[in-house]
Scaffold this motif. Sequence first.
Motif, PDB file in Angstrom:
ATOM      1  N   ASP A 111       0.843  -1.189   0.000  1.00  0.00           N
ATOM      2  CA  ASP A 111       0.000   0.000   0.000  1.00  0.00           C
ATOM      3  C   ASP A 111       0.882   1.245   0.000  1.00  0.00           C
ATOM      4  O   ASP A 111       1.997   1.229   0.520  1.00  0.00           O
ATOM      5  N   TYR A 112       0.363   2.311  -0.564  1.00  0.00           N
ATOM      6  CA  TYR A 112       1.080   3.584  -0.492  1.00  0.00           C
ATOM      7  C   TYR A 112       0.084   4.728  -0.627  1.00  0.00           C
ATOM      8  O   TYR A 112      -1.085   4.523  -0.966  1.00  0.00           O
ATOM      9  N   GLU A 113       0.552   5.926  -0.333  1.00  0.00           N
ATOM     10  CA  GLU A 113      -0.281   7.113  -0.480  1.00  0.00           C
ATOM     11  C   GLU A 113       0.314   8.016  -1.548  1.00  0.00           C
ATOM     12  O   GLU A 113       1.523   8.241  -1.585  1.00  0.00           O
ATOM     13  N   GLN A 114      -0.521   8.489  -2.454  1.00  0.00           N
ATOM     14  CA  GLN A 114      -0.091   9.431  -3.475  1.00  0.00           C
ATOM     15  C   GLN A 114      -0.067  10.828  -2.856  1.00  0.00           C
ATOM     16  O   GLN A 114      -1.043  11.245  -2.210  1.00  0.00           O
ATOM     17  N   VAL A 115       1.039  11.560  -3.018  1.00  0.00           N
ATOM     18  CA  VAL A 115       1.169  12.889  -2.411  1.00  0.00           C
ATOM     19  C   VAL A 115       1.611  13.900  -3.458  1.00  0.00           C
ATOM     20  O   VAL A 115       2.038  13.546  -4.563  1.00  0.00           O
ATOM     21  N   LEU A 116       1.525  15.161  -3.078  1.00  0.00           N
ATOM     22  CA  LEU A 116       1.989  16.256  -3.923  1.00  0.00           C
ATOM     23  C   LEU A 116       3.363  16.689  -3.427  1.00  0.00           C
ATOM     24  O   LEU A 116       3.549  16.914  -2.229  1.00  0.00           O
ATOM     25  N   VAL A 117       4.321  16.785  -4.342  1.00  0.00           N
ATOM     26  CA  VAL A 117       5.665  17.237  -3.987  1.00  0.00           C
ATOM     27  C   VAL A 117       5.825  18.676  -4.469  1.00  0.00           C
ATOM     28  O   VAL A 117       5.593  18.978  -5.645  1.00  0.00           O
ATOM     29  N   VAL A 118       6.209  19.553  -3.537  1.00  0.00           N
ATOM     30  CA  VAL A 118       6.375  20.979  -3.835  1.00  0.00           C
ATOM     31  C   VAL A 118       7.755  21.422  -3.357  1.00  0.00           C
ATOM     32  O   VAL A 118       8.373  20.763  -2.511  1.00  0.00           O
ATOM     33  N   PRO A 119       8.265  22.546  -3.872  1.00  0.00           N
ATOM     34  CA  PRO A 119       9.570  23.023  -3.395  1.00  0.00           C
ATOM     35  C   PRO A 119       9.471  23.555  -1.972  1.00  0.00           C
ATOM     36  O   PRO A 119       8.410  24.035  -1.541  1.00  0.00           O
ATOM     37  N   LYS A 120      10.559  23.465  -1.237  1.00  0.00           N
ATOM     38  CA  LYS A 120      10.615  24.051   0.101  1.00  0.00           C
ATOM     39  C   LYS A 120      10.285  25.532   0.007  1.00  0.00           C
ATOM     40  O   LYS A 120      10.730  26.233  -0.903  1.00  0.00           O
ATOM     41  N   GLY A 121       9.484  26.024   0.945  1.00  0.00           N
ATOM     42  CA  GLY A 121       9.108  27.426   0.927  1.00  0.00           C
ATOM     43  C   GLY A 121       7.878  27.727   0.103  1.00  0.00           C
ATOM     44  O   GLY A 121       7.370  28.851   0.112  1.00  0.00           O
ATOM     45  N   HIS A 122       7.368  26.715  -0.613  1.00  0.00           N
ATOM     46  CA  HIS A 122       6.126  26.881  -1.386  1.00  0.00           C
ATOM     47  C   HIS A 122       4.967  27.139  -0.431  1.00  0.00           C
ATOM     48  O   HIS A 122       4.987  26.729   0.729  1.00  0.00           O
ATOM     49  N   ALA A 123       3.952  27.835  -0.923  1.00  0.00           N
ATOM     50  CA  ALA A 123       2.803  28.176  -0.081  1.00  0.00           C
ATOM     51  C   ALA A 123       2.146  26.950   0.518  1.00  0.00           C
ATOM     52  O   ALA A 123       1.555  27.012   1.608  1.00  0.00           O
ATOM     53  N   LEU A 124       2.239  25.805  -0.158  1.00  0.00           N
ATOM     54  CA  LEU A 124       1.598  24.591   0.346  1.00  0.00           C
ATOM     55  C   LEU A 124       2.497  23.772   1.269  1.00  0.00           C
ATOM     56  O   LEU A 124       2.018  22.823   1.903  1.00  0.00           O
ATOM     57  N   SER A 125       3.782  24.109   1.338  1.00  0.00           N
ATOM     58  CA  SER A 125       4.723  23.247   2.060  1.00  0.00           C
ATOM     59  C   SER A 125       4.418  23.127   3.551  1.00  0.00           C
ATOM     60  O   SER A 125       4.780  22.136   4.177  1.00  0.00           O
ATOM     61  N   ASN A 126       3.748  24.113   4.122  1.00  0.00           N
ATOM     62  CA  ASN A 126       3.412  24.065   5.549  1.00  0.00           C
ATOM     63  C   ASN A 126       1.944  23.741   5.797  1.00  0.00           C
ATOM     64  O   ASN A 126       1.480  23.790   6.937  1.00  0.00           O
ATOM     65  N   CYS A 127       1.205  23.402   4.715  1.00  0.00           N
ATOM     66  CA  CYS A 127      -0.218  23.057   4.868  1.00  0.00           C
ATOM     67  C   CYS A 127      -0.354  21.587   5.232  1.00  0.00           C
ATOM     68  O   CYS A 127       0.468  20.755   4.848  1.00  0.00           O
ATOM     69  N   SER A 128      -1.408  21.251   5.951  1.00  0.00           N
ATOM     70  CA  SER A 128      -1.642  19.857   6.322  1.00  0.00           C
ATOM     71  C   SER A 128      -2.085  19.038   5.111  1.00  0.00           C
ATOM     72  O   SER A 128      -1.854  17.828   5.048  1.00  0.00           O
ATOM     73  N   TYR A 129      -2.717  19.688   4.125  1.00  0.00           N
ATOM     74  CA  TYR A 129      -3.099  19.003   2.892  1.00  0.00           C
ATOM     75  C   TYR A 129      -3.379  20.042   1.804  1.00  0.00           C
ATOM     76  O   TYR A 129      -3.613  21.223   2.086  1.00  0.00           O
TER      77      TYR A 129
END
Length: 300
Positions: free
Chosen positions: A163-181
Amino acid sequence: MIERVHLRVIQAVEQHGSLTAAAKELCVTQSALSHTMRKLEENLGTEIWLREGRRLRLTQAGQYLLNIANRVLPLLNHAEDKLKQIAQGERGTLRIGMECHPCYQWLLKVVSPFLDAWPDVDVDVKQKFQFGGVGALLDYEIDLLVTPDPLNKTGLCFNPVFDYEQVLVVPKGHALSNCSYARPEDLHDEVLLTYPVATDRLDIYTQFLNPVGIVPKQHKTIETTDIMLQMVACGRGVAAMPHWLAQEYCAKLPLSAVRLGKSGIAKQIYLGTRDSDRGIEYLKAFMHLARSYKHPTEAI
Protein backbone atom coordinates in the motif's frame (compact mmCIF):
# COMPACT_ATOMS: atom_id res chain seq x y z
CA MET A 1 0.06 -21.58 -46.10
CA ILE A 2 1.24 -18.73 -43.90
CA GLU A 3 4.53 -19.65 -42.25
CA ARG A 4 6.63 -18.06 -39.55
CA VAL A 5 9.15 -16.81 -42.11
CA HIS A 6 6.42 -14.81 -43.85
CA LEU A 7 5.49 -13.05 -40.62
CA ARG A 8 9.16 -12.29 -39.90
CA VAL A 9 9.60 -10.79 -43.36
CA ILE A 10 6.53 -8.56 -43.05
CA GLN A 11 7.66 -7.37 -39.62
CA ALA A 12 11.24 -6.74 -40.82
CA VAL A 13 10.11 -4.76 -43.89
CA GLU A 14 7.85 -2.60 -41.72
CA GLN A 15 10.68 -1.96 -39.26
CA HIS A 16 13.45 -1.31 -41.81
CA GLY A 17 11.52 0.20 -44.70
CA SER A 18 12.59 -1.95 -47.65
CA LEU A 19 13.07 -5.51 -48.88
CA THR A 20 16.81 -4.89 -49.16
CA ALA A 21 17.12 -3.85 -45.50
CA ALA A 22 14.81 -6.66 -44.39
CA ALA A 23 16.86 -9.23 -46.32
CA LYS A 24 20.03 -7.98 -44.62
CA GLU A 25 18.36 -8.18 -41.20
CA LEU A 26 17.16 -11.75 -41.87
CA CYS A 27 20.47 -12.84 -43.45
CA VAL A 28 18.95 -13.88 -46.78
CA THR A 29 19.30 -12.56 -50.32
CA GLN A 30 16.80 -10.01 -51.55
CA SER A 31 15.87 -12.24 -54.50
CA ALA A 32 15.09 -15.17 -52.19
CA LEU A 33 13.01 -12.95 -49.95
CA SER A 34 11.11 -11.47 -52.91
CA HIS A 35 10.43 -14.95 -54.32
CA THR A 36 9.12 -16.17 -50.96
CA MET A 37 6.70 -13.26 -50.61
CA ARG A 38 5.50 -13.45 -54.24
CA LYS A 39 4.62 -17.09 -53.69
CA LEU A 40 2.66 -16.12 -50.56
CA GLU A 41 0.76 -13.42 -52.48
CA GLU A 42 -0.08 -15.94 -55.22
CA ASN A 43 -1.33 -18.46 -52.65
CA LEU A 44 -3.39 -15.83 -50.83
CA GLY A 45 -4.69 -14.20 -54.01
CA THR A 46 -3.94 -10.70 -52.75
CA GLU A 47 -1.05 -8.25 -52.56
CA ILE A 48 0.74 -7.59 -49.29
CA TRP A 49 2.52 -4.36 -50.30
CA LEU A 50 2.01 -1.47 -52.69
CA ARG A 51 5.16 0.22 -53.96
CA GLU A 52 5.32 4.01 -53.44
CA GLY A 53 8.62 5.16 -54.91
CA ARG A 54 11.33 3.33 -53.03
CA ARG A 55 9.10 2.52 -50.08
CA LEU A 56 6.62 -0.30 -49.62
CA ARG A 57 3.22 0.43 -48.10
CA LEU A 58 1.20 -2.39 -46.58
CA THR A 59 -2.15 -3.19 -48.10
CA GLN A 60 -5.13 -4.00 -45.88
CA ALA A 61 -4.14 -7.68 -46.06
CA GLY A 62 -0.53 -6.81 -45.27
CA GLN A 63 -1.53 -4.71 -42.25
CA TYR A 64 -3.62 -7.59 -40.96
CA LEU A 65 -0.65 -9.95 -41.29
CA LEU A 66 1.60 -7.43 -39.52
CA ASN A 67 -0.81 -7.36 -36.57
CA ILE A 68 -0.73 -11.15 -36.50
CA ALA A 69 3.09 -11.11 -36.64
CA ASN A 70 3.33 -8.66 -33.72
CA ARG A 71 1.21 -10.97 -31.59
CA VAL A 72 2.34 -14.42 -32.71
CA LEU A 73 6.12 -14.00 -33.05
CA PRO A 74 6.70 -13.00 -29.37
CA LEU A 75 4.69 -16.06 -28.32
CA LEU A 76 6.74 -18.39 -30.55
CA ASN A 77 10.02 -16.83 -29.38
CA HIS A 78 8.94 -17.26 -25.77
CA ALA A 79 8.05 -20.92 -26.37
CA GLU A 80 11.43 -21.59 -27.98
CA ASP A 81 13.29 -19.88 -25.14
CA LYS A 82 11.40 -21.90 -22.54
CA LEU A 83 12.07 -25.19 -24.36
CA LYS A 84 15.78 -24.36 -24.68
CA GLN A 85 15.92 -23.59 -20.96
CA ILE A 86 14.29 -26.91 -20.17
CA ALA A 87 16.65 -28.76 -22.49
CA GLN A 88 19.72 -27.07 -21.00
CA GLY A 89 18.56 -27.33 -17.41
CA GLU A 90 18.35 -23.55 -17.01
CA ARG A 91 15.91 -21.76 -14.77
CA GLY A 92 14.95 -19.14 -17.33
CA THR A 93 14.42 -15.39 -17.71
CA LEU A 94 11.93 -13.35 -15.71
CA ARG A 95 10.57 -10.60 -17.97
CA ILE A 96 9.00 -7.81 -15.93
CA GLY A 97 6.69 -5.17 -17.39
CA MET A 98 6.33 -1.80 -15.67
CA GLU A 99 3.13 0.26 -15.73
CA CYS A 100 4.27 2.21 -12.67
CA HIS A 101 7.00 4.73 -13.55
CA PRO A 102 8.03 5.60 -9.97
CA CYS A 103 8.17 1.91 -9.05
CA TYR A 104 11.41 1.47 -10.97
CA GLN A 105 13.42 2.50 -7.89
CA TRP A 106 11.46 0.01 -5.79
CA LEU A 107 12.05 -2.71 -8.37
CA LEU A 108 15.81 -2.24 -8.22
CA LYS A 109 15.75 -2.94 -4.48
CA VAL A 110 13.84 -6.18 -5.05
CA VAL A 111 15.77 -7.37 -8.12
CA SER A 112 19.19 -7.21 -6.43
CA PRO A 113 18.49 -9.80 -3.67
CA PHE A 114 16.46 -11.88 -6.16
CA LEU A 115 19.44 -12.19 -8.52
CA ASP A 116 21.63 -13.17 -5.58
CA ALA A 117 19.18 -15.89 -4.55
CA TRP A 118 18.56 -17.17 -8.10
CA PRO A 119 21.91 -17.13 -9.97
CA ASP A 120 20.48 -19.10 -12.93
CA VAL A 121 17.66 -16.66 -13.58
CA ASP A 122 18.07 -13.47 -15.63
CA VAL A 123 15.81 -10.42 -15.31
CA ASP A 124 14.64 -8.22 -18.18
CA VAL A 125 12.52 -5.09 -17.61
CA LYS A 126 10.18 -3.65 -20.25
CA GLN A 127 8.36 -0.32 -19.95
CA LYS A 128 6.87 -0.06 -23.44
CA PHE A 129 4.48 -2.64 -24.87
CA GLN A 130 2.98 -3.26 -28.28
CA PHE A 131 -0.54 -3.66 -26.87
CA GLY A 132 -0.37 -2.33 -23.30
CA GLY A 133 0.70 -4.08 -20.10
CA VAL A 134 -2.17 -6.53 -19.82
CA GLY A 135 -1.92 -7.30 -23.54
CA ALA A 136 1.82 -7.92 -23.12
CA LEU A 137 1.08 -10.37 -20.31
CA LEU A 138 -1.59 -12.20 -22.30
CA ASP A 139 0.65 -12.30 -25.41
CA TYR A 140 3.67 -13.64 -23.50
CA GLU A 141 5.79 -10.52 -24.10
CA ILE A 142 6.33 -10.37 -20.31
CA ASP A 143 5.91 -12.78 -17.37
CA LEU A 144 5.08 -10.31 -14.61
CA LEU A 145 3.34 -6.91 -14.68
CA VAL A 146 3.90 -4.23 -12.03
CA THR A 147 0.84 -1.97 -12.04
CA PRO A 148 -1.34 0.21 -9.79
CA ASP A 149 -4.35 -0.55 -12.02
CA PRO A 150 -5.22 -4.28 -12.10
CA LEU A 151 -7.75 -5.56 -14.63
CA ASN A 152 -10.03 -8.55 -14.18
CA LYS A 153 -9.08 -10.76 -17.13
CA THR A 154 -9.60 -14.50 -17.57
CA GLY A 155 -6.29 -16.31 -17.25
CA LEU A 156 -4.60 -13.54 -15.24
CA CYS A 157 -4.11 -13.04 -11.52
CA PHE A 158 -3.24 -9.75 -9.77
CA ASN A 159 -1.84 -9.86 -6.22
CA PRO A 160 -1.41 -6.72 -4.06
CA VAL A 161 2.19 -6.15 -3.01
CA PHE A 162 2.14 -3.00 -0.91
CA ASP A 163 0.00 0.00 0.00
CA TYR A 164 1.08 3.58 -0.49
CA GLU A 165 -0.28 7.11 -0.48
CA GLN A 166 -0.09 9.43 -3.47
CA VAL A 167 1.17 12.89 -2.41
CA LEU A 168 1.99 16.26 -3.92
CA VAL A 169 5.66 17.24 -3.99
CA VAL A 170 6.38 20.98 -3.84
CA PRO A 171 9.57 23.02 -3.39
CA LYS A 172 10.62 24.05 0.10
CA GLY A 173 9.11 27.43 0.93
CA HIS A 174 6.13 26.88 -1.39
CA ALA A 175 2.80 28.18 -0.08
CA LEU A 176 1.60 24.59 0.35
CA SER A 177 4.72 23.25 2.06
CA ASN A 178 3.41 24.06 5.55
CA CYS A 179 -0.22 23.06 4.87
CA SER A 180 -1.64 19.86 6.32
CA TYR A 181 -3.10 19.00 2.89
CA ALA A 182 -3.61 20.44 -0.59
CA ARG A 183 -7.02 21.21 -2.11
CA PRO A 184 -7.76 20.78 -5.84
CA GLU A 185 -8.15 24.54 -6.27
CA ASP A 186 -4.60 25.02 -4.96
CA LEU A 187 -3.33 23.57 -8.25
CA HIS A 188 -5.30 25.95 -10.45
CA ASP A 189 -2.29 28.25 -10.92
CA GLU A 190 0.40 25.54 -10.83
CA VAL A 191 2.46 23.78 -13.48
CA LEU A 192 1.81 20.07 -12.91
CA LEU A 193 4.65 17.70 -13.79
CA THR A 194 3.78 14.05 -14.39
CA TYR A 195 5.13 10.96 -16.07
CA PRO A 196 4.07 10.49 -19.73
CA VAL A 197 0.85 8.64 -18.89
CA ALA A 198 -2.65 9.38 -20.20
CA THR A 199 -4.54 11.67 -17.81
CA ASP A 200 -7.31 9.09 -17.44
CA ARG A 201 -4.74 6.87 -15.71
CA LEU A 202 -3.22 9.56 -13.47
CA ASP A 203 -4.66 9.49 -9.93
CA ILE A 204 -4.13 13.20 -9.40
CA TYR A 205 -6.60 13.78 -12.24
CA THR A 206 -9.06 10.93 -11.75
CA GLN A 207 -9.26 11.09 -7.94
CA PHE A 208 -8.39 14.71 -7.17
CA LEU A 209 -8.81 17.27 -9.96
CA ASN A 210 -11.44 15.88 -12.32
CA PRO A 211 -14.20 15.30 -9.73
CA VAL A 212 -14.31 19.06 -9.01
CA GLY A 213 -13.49 20.25 -12.53
CA ILE A 214 -10.12 21.80 -11.73
CA VAL A 215 -7.43 22.06 -14.41
CA PRO A 216 -3.83 23.10 -13.61
CA LYS A 217 -2.38 26.14 -15.35
CA GLN A 218 -0.11 23.86 -17.36
CA HIS A 219 0.63 20.13 -17.57
CA LYS A 220 4.08 18.90 -18.59
CA THR A 221 5.31 15.32 -18.86
CA ILE A 222 8.81 14.16 -17.90
CA GLU A 223 10.20 10.64 -18.32
CA THR A 224 12.54 10.39 -15.32
CA THR A 225 11.93 10.90 -11.60
CA ASP A 226 15.31 12.58 -11.03
CA ILE A 227 14.72 15.29 -13.63
CA MET A 228 11.11 15.79 -12.56
CA LEU A 229 12.02 16.43 -8.93
CA GLN A 230 15.00 18.60 -9.85
CA MET A 231 12.48 20.72 -11.75
CA VAL A 232 10.21 20.87 -8.71
CA ALA A 233 13.12 21.78 -6.41
CA CYS A 234 13.96 24.68 -8.75
CA GLY A 235 10.39 25.99 -8.57
CA ARG A 236 9.39 24.92 -12.10
CA GLY A 237 6.27 23.06 -11.00
CA VAL A 238 4.75 20.52 -8.61
CA ALA A 239 4.47 16.74 -8.98
CA ALA A 240 2.39 13.85 -7.64
CA MET A 241 4.04 10.55 -6.68
CA PRO A 242 4.08 7.82 -4.01
CA HIS A 243 4.96 9.11 -0.55
CA TRP A 244 7.67 6.49 -0.04
CA LEU A 245 9.49 7.78 -3.12
CA ALA A 246 8.88 11.43 -2.22
CA GLN A 247 10.49 10.76 1.18
CA GLU A 248 13.70 9.58 -0.47
CA TYR A 249 14.00 12.76 -2.52
CA CYS A 250 12.91 15.11 0.28
CA ALA A 251 15.95 13.86 2.19
CA LYS A 252 18.38 15.08 -0.50
CA LEU A 253 16.56 17.94 -2.26
CA PRO A 254 14.73 21.06 -0.94
CA LEU A 255 11.29 19.48 -1.30
CA SER A 256 8.18 18.93 0.80
CA ALA A 257 5.46 16.27 0.53
CA VAL A 258 1.85 17.35 1.02
CA ARG A 259 -1.24 15.15 1.35
CA LEU A 260 -3.69 15.35 -1.56
CA GLY A 261 -6.99 16.22 0.08
CA LYS A 262 -7.93 15.89 3.73
CA SER A 263 -8.20 12.08 3.56
CA GLY A 264 -5.35 11.55 1.09
CA ILE A 265 -5.26 9.23 -1.94
CA ALA A 266 -4.65 5.61 -0.95
CA LYS A 267 -3.24 3.25 -3.60
CA GLN A 268 -1.83 -0.27 -3.99
CA ILE A 269 0.78 -1.80 -6.26
CA TYR A 270 -0.11 -5.18 -7.80
CA LEU A 271 1.90 -7.89 -9.50
CA GLY A 272 0.06 -9.49 -12.40
CA THR A 273 0.88 -13.00 -13.65
CA ARG A 274 -0.67 -15.65 -15.88
CA ASP A 275 -2.60 -18.40 -14.07
CA SER A 276 -0.69 -20.99 -16.10
CA ASP A 277 2.64 -19.79 -14.60
CA ARG A 278 1.69 -20.24 -10.96
CA GLY A 279 3.96 -23.28 -10.59
CA ILE A 280 7.16 -21.53 -11.72
CA GLU A 281 9.38 -21.49 -8.64
CA TYR A 282 11.47 -18.42 -9.41
CA LEU A 283 8.31 -16.44 -10.20
CA LYS A 284 6.81 -17.41 -6.84
CA ALA A 285 10.10 -16.50 -5.15
CA PHE A 286 10.14 -13.06 -6.75
CA MET A 287 6.58 -12.33 -5.63
CA HIS A 288 7.35 -13.47 -2.08
CA LEU A 289 10.42 -11.21 -2.00
CA ALA A 290 8.42 -8.27 -3.39
CA ARG A 291 5.74 -8.66 -0.72
CA SER A 292 8.32 -8.92 2.07
CA TYR A 293 10.21 -5.76 1.08
CA LYS A 294 9.51 -3.03 3.62
CA HIS A 295 9.11 0.55 2.45
CA PRO A 296 9.75 3.67 4.54
CA THR A 297 6.83 4.60 6.76
CA GLU A 298 3.88 6.05 4.87
CA ALA A 299 2.82 8.41 7.64
CA ILE A 300 2.70 12.09 6.62
